[in-house]
Design a protein around this motif. Structure first.
Motif, PDB file in Angstrom:
ATOM      1  N   GLY A  35       0.699  10.415   3.874  1.00  9.70           N
ATOM      2  CA  GLY A  35       1.765  11.195   3.238  1.00  9.70           C
ATOM      3  C   GLY A  35       3.129  10.701   3.661  1.00  9.70           C
ATOM      4  N   ILE A  36       4.043  10.664   2.707  1.00 12.01           N
ATOM      5  CA  ILE A  36       5.377  10.147   2.999  1.00 12.01           C
ATOM      6  C   ILE A  36       6.454  11.227   2.965  1.00 12.01           C
ATOM      7  CG2 ILE A  36       4.883   7.802   2.240  1.00 12.01           C
ATOM      8  CD1 ILE A  36       6.265   8.489  -0.402  1.00 12.01           C
ATOM      9  N   SER A  37       6.105  12.455   2.701  1.00 16.29           N
ATOM     10  CA  SER A  37       7.125  13.496   2.665  1.00 16.29           C
ATOM     11  C   SER A  37       7.519  13.868   4.092  1.00 16.29           C
ATOM     12  CB  SER A  37       6.631  14.723   1.896  1.00 16.29           C
ATOM     13  OG  SER A  37       5.524  15.292   2.544  1.00 16.29           O
ATOM     14  N   ASP A  38       8.764  13.645   4.418  1.00 12.25           N
ATOM     15  CA  ASP A  38       9.336  13.924   5.732  1.00 12.25           C
ATOM     16  C   ASP A  38       8.572  13.228   6.857  1.00 12.25           C
ATOM     17  OD1 ASP A  38      11.281  15.486   4.588  1.00 12.25           O
ATOM     18  OD2 ASP A  38      10.119  17.328   4.774  1.00 12.25           O
ATOM     19  N   ASN A  39       8.115  12.031   6.616  1.00 14.46           N
ATOM     20  CA  ASN A  39       7.365  11.266   7.599  1.00 14.46           C
ATOM     21  C   ASN A  39       7.950   9.857   7.633  1.00 14.46           C
ATOM     22  OD1 ASN A  39       5.501  10.194   9.325  1.00 14.46           O
ATOM     23  ND2 ASN A  39       3.709  10.816   8.139  1.00 14.46           N
ATOM     24  N   LEU A  40       8.937   9.651   8.495  1.00 15.63           N
ATOM     25  CA  LEU A  40       9.675   8.396   8.527  1.00 15.63           C
ATOM     26  C   LEU A  40       8.798   7.171   8.804  1.00 15.63           C
ATOM     27  CD1 LEU A  40      12.472   7.230   8.155  1.00 15.63           C
ATOM     28  CD2 LEU A  40      12.856   7.518  10.591  1.00 15.63           C
ATOM     29  N   PRO A  41       7.838   7.224   9.735  1.00 11.94           N
ATOM     30  CA  PRO A  41       6.996   6.035   9.932  1.00 11.94           C
ATOM     31  C   PRO A  41       6.201   5.643   8.684  1.00 11.94           C
ATOM     32  CG  PRO A  41       6.758   7.507  11.803  1.00 11.94           C
ATOM     33  CD  PRO A  41       7.555   8.240  10.772  1.00 11.94           C
ATOM     34  N   MET A  42       5.727   6.616   7.939  1.00 14.48           N
ATOM     35  CA  MET A  42       4.957   6.296   6.735  1.00 14.48           C
ATOM     36  C   MET A  42       5.860   5.797   5.605  1.00 14.48           C
ATOM     37  SD  MET A  42       1.841   6.526   7.408  1.00 14.48           S
ATOM     38  CE  MET A  42       2.003   6.233   9.158  1.00 14.48           C
ATOM     39  N   ILE A  43       7.085   6.298   5.546  1.00 16.37           N
ATOM     40  CA  ILE A  43       8.044   5.770   4.563  1.00 16.37           C
ATOM     41  C   ILE A  43       8.354   4.313   4.884  1.00 16.37           C
ATOM     42  CG2 ILE A  43      10.406   5.960   3.693  1.00 16.37           C
ATOM     43  CD1 ILE A  43      10.165   9.002   4.115  1.00 16.37           C
ATOM     44  N   ALA A  44       8.550   4.017   6.174  1.00 12.77           N
ATOM     45  CA  ALA A  44       8.797   2.634   6.595  1.00 12.77           C
ATOM     46  C   ALA A  44       7.584   1.757   6.296  1.00 12.77           C
ATOM     47  CB  ALA A  44       9.145   2.591   8.076  1.00 12.77           C
ATOM     48  N   MET A  45       6.379   2.296   6.498  1.00 14.02           N
ATOM     49  CA  MET A  45       5.166   1.534   6.208  1.00 14.02           C
ATOM     50  C   MET A  45       5.032   1.278   4.712  1.00 14.02           C
ATOM     51  SD  MET A  45       1.190   2.366   7.114  1.00 14.02           S
ATOM     52  CE  MET A  45       1.261   1.993   8.846  1.00 14.02           C
ATOM     53  N   LEU A  46       5.386   2.261   3.891  1.00 19.29           N
ATOM     54  CA  LEU A  46       5.332   2.094   2.440  1.00 19.29           C
ATOM     55  C   LEU A  46       6.307   1.012   1.989  1.00 19.29           C
ATOM     56  CD1 LEU A  46       4.300   3.070  -0.355  1.00 19.29           C
ATOM     57  CD2 LEU A  46       6.219   4.668  -0.345  1.00 19.29           C
ATOM     58  N   LEU A  47       7.544   1.066   2.488  1.00 18.60           N
ATOM     59  CA  LEU A  47       8.532   0.053   2.119  1.00 18.60           C
ATOM     60  C   LEU A  47       8.115  -1.329   2.606  1.00 18.60           C
ATOM     61  CD1 LEU A  47      11.917   1.928   2.613  1.00 18.60           C
ATOM     62  CD2 LEU A  47      10.835   1.234   0.488  1.00 18.60           C
ATOM     63  N   THR A  48       7.534  -1.410   3.805  1.00 18.22           N
ATOM     64  CA  THR A  48       7.042  -2.693   4.305  1.00 18.22           C
ATOM     65  C   THR A  48       5.925  -3.221   3.416  1.00 18.22           C
ATOM     66  OG1 THR A  48       7.593  -2.032   6.560  1.00 18.22           O
ATOM     67  CG2 THR A  48       6.059  -3.863   6.315  1.00 18.22           C
ATOM     68  N   GLY A  49       5.029  -2.350   2.981  1.00 15.54           N
ATOM     69  CA  GLY A  49       3.961  -2.756   2.078  1.00 15.54           C
ATOM     70  C   GLY A  49       4.494  -3.267   0.749  1.00 15.54           C
ATOM     71  N   ILE A  50       5.518  -2.608   0.220  1.00  9.07           N
ATOM     72  CA  ILE A  50       6.099  -3.048  -1.051  1.00  9.07           C
ATOM     73  C   ILE A  50       6.820  -4.380  -0.875  1.00  9.07           C
ATOM     74  CG2 ILE A  50       7.799  -2.478  -2.834  1.00  9.07           C
ATOM     75  CD1 ILE A  50       7.033   0.478  -2.361  1.00  9.07           C
ATOM     76  N   ILE A  51       7.513  -4.550   0.243  1.00 12.95           N
ATOM     77  CA  ILE A  51       8.182  -5.826   0.529  1.00 12.95           C
ATOM     78  C   ILE A  51       7.151  -6.940   0.637  1.00 12.95           C
ATOM     79  CG2 ILE A  51       9.438  -7.077   2.327  1.00 12.95           C
ATOM     80  CD1 ILE A  51      11.077  -4.492   2.739  1.00 12.95           C
ATOM     81  N   LEU A  52       6.042  -6.692   1.333  1.00 17.08           N
ATOM     82  CA  LEU A  52       4.989  -7.700   1.445  1.00 17.08           C
ATOM     83  C   LEU A  52       4.344  -7.987   0.093  1.00 17.08           C
ATOM     84  CD1 LEU A  52       3.288  -6.689   4.800  1.00 17.08           C
ATOM     85  CD2 LEU A  52       4.701  -8.687   4.353  1.00 17.08           C
ATOM     86  N   LEU A  53       4.267  -6.978  -0.769  1.00 21.57           N
ATOM     87  CA  LEU A  53       3.736  -7.190  -2.110  1.00 21.57           C
ATOM     88  C   LEU A  53       4.662  -8.102  -2.923  1.00 21.57           C
ATOM     89  CD1 LEU A  53       1.325  -6.325  -3.828  1.00 21.57           C
ATOM     90  CD2 LEU A  53       2.688  -4.419  -4.639  1.00 21.57           C
ATOM     91  N   PHE A  54       5.969  -7.891  -2.784  1.00 20.85           N
ATOM     92  CA  PHE A  54       6.935  -8.809  -3.406  1.00 20.85           C
ATOM     93  C   PHE A  54       6.717 -10.230  -2.894  1.00 20.85           C
ATOM     94  CE2 PHE A  54       9.613  -5.279  -4.839  1.00 20.85           C
ATOM     95  CZ  PHE A  54      10.252  -5.818  -5.949  1.00 20.85           C
ATOM     96  N   PHE A  55       6.608 -10.393  -1.566  1.00 16.14           N
ATOM     97  CA  PHE A  55       6.423 -11.721  -0.988  1.00 16.14           C
ATOM     98  C   PHE A  55       5.086 -12.332  -1.385  1.00 16.14           C
ATOM     99  CE2 PHE A  55       9.770 -10.885   2.307  1.00 16.14           C
ATOM    100  CZ  PHE A  55      10.572 -11.958   1.952  1.00 16.14           C
TER     101      PHE A  55
END
Length: 129
Positions: A35-55
């Motif tokens: 879950g990413i609602s009010d969970n900063l580590p999971m939001i960071a993990m989601l953005l990292t996953g999307i960045i890696l998907l771009f790469f």
């Protein structure tokens, strides 16, 4: 464009493409399950996953210029989104605005795209020297 996607499956790029895709999918799935609602580590993990998907798709690019274009296009999309929201708000058509779609485009597509553009341009520029 067709040549770029075929190059993702060359023997030179295949290992990187698969590895980046698997890691990105793992990060995205785990952050979605927790879950990413009010969970900063999971939001960071989601953005990292999307960045890696771009790469995973863009890593064969060898020129910093291409990554710069990606960053500029994503900034342009953010500006157009902001202008569209501003125009609809001034026309008092707020009921047509979807906060979820606007935030999704801004933070799940454009921000990772800008970061990938900047990081890729720096890496290509340093690698060239």
């Amino acid at each position: 464009m067709k040549k770029h996607f075929i190059s993702l499956f060359d023997s030179v790029h295949l290992k990187w493409t698969i590895a980046l895709f698997v890691i990105a999918a793992f990060f995205i799935i785990i952050s979605s399950l927790v879950g990413i609602s009010d969970n900063l580590p999971m939001i960071a993990m989601l953005l990292t996953g999307i960045i890696l998907l771009f790469f995973a798709v863009l890593h064969p690019w060898k020129k910093a210029y291409n990554y710069g274009i990606l960053a500029v296009v994503c900034i342009g999309i953010l500006i157009l989104e902001w202008l569209g929201i501003s125009i609809l708000a001034k026309m008092h058509l707020d009921k047509y605005l979807s906060e979820g779609i606007a935030m999704g485009i801004a933070f799940l597509i454009c921000v990772p795209g800008i970061l990938v553009g900047i990081i890729g341009a720096i890496i290509c520029a340093v690698r060239k020297k």
